[in-house]
Write an enzyme that holds these catalytic residues in place. Sequence first.
Site, mmCIF file in Angstrom:
data_model
loop_
_atom_site.group_PDB
_atom_site.id
_atom_site.type_symbol
_atom_site.label_atom_id
_atom_site.label_comp_id
_atom_site.label_asym_id
_atom_site.label_seq_id
_atom_site.Cartn_x
_atom_site.Cartn_y
_atom_site.Cartn_z
ATOM 1 C CE1 TYR A 153 1.297 0.476 4.705
ATOM 2 C CE2 TYR A 153 0.163 -2.245 4.529
ATOM 3 C CZ TYR A 153 0.840 -1.069 4.469
ATOM 4 O OH TYR A 153 1.290 -1.620 5.861
ATOM 5 C CE LYS A 168 6.474 -0.681 5.950
ATOM 6 N NZ LYS A 168 7.587 -1.306 6.938
#
Length: 274
Positions: A153, A168
């Site tokens: 994601y 991330k």
Amino acid sequence: MSESIFKENLFEGKKVFITGGATGMGLGFAKAFLEHGADVIIASRKEENLTKAAAEMNSQTGKTLHWKTMDVRNNETVEEVAKHIKDTWGHLDVLVNNAAGNFVTPAAAMSENAWRAVIDIVLDGTFRVSKACYPLLRKSEEGSSIVNIIANYAWGAAPFVAHSGAAKAGVLNLTRSLALEWSNDKIRVNAMCPGVVLTDNVKKNLMLDENVVKTFESNIPAGGITNTEKMAQQVLYLCSPAASVITGDMLIADGGEWLVANNFYQVGRNFFSE
Ligand code: NAP
């Protein structure tokens, strides 16, 4: 020895540092590097996990898994581990930025502290550890490798794990920036994106009961729910000479899940809908 397509001495004598390597996938990465001849050090916060991991690796591989306590949110402890590696080995060949924290929650219910904690561990932690290890990585004779563990994601949306998604995504961008900045030092920097792996902490923190796992599984076109051993093979590949022309890239090892579904969206909507 676990099943592997790589020759047993692929990382003979190489020096490897894995953050958060006492549990879950990080420990699987440590085991794979040990089984392929490397010297490995892991570091995280909980001494009980670290000593347990070292004992387990010793009985399973007959090798010594080195460890130090470290909190990636605390630069002093990060620098201490880097100094320890410098004093013991003098250099590093591989760094795996694997430490992370995550839990499922709607963004509107997320506290400032929760947001900051995940960003601090995942994004800031990856930066701190990479920076502290840079002088050691550039001393590797044959060139070195950083692998940042991200999630699928990171380049799209991360509903119900917005803190982790933002972190991330930052790590993915950092991966590419460092790949360019450090290319002259013969340091390759890549990201590895695992599919769903049912590690203990994932089961606990991400609400993965039997029905959720079924939903996840039905949304994975190739290979089904994956495991630590398979993810370790991806990391070995990225650090191997076979990947010597790969830098600033990401290896998505999620069976194509990201192409067809955003599993956290489905899980979160079901769980949090009134
Ligand atoms: P895990 O077992 O929870 O491992 C995370 C490790 O990070 C723990 O050993 C923990 O050790 C360490 N850690 C947490 N906070 C830390 C801190 N402040 N300083 C130092 N270490 C810290 O998780 P996992 O499932 O194996 O995940 C490994 C990586 O894969 C993570 O980057 C995760 O985001 C990514 N990932 C996992 C999945 C999955 O389905 N499992 C999917 C996609 C991506 P201590 O508690 O001892 O500090």
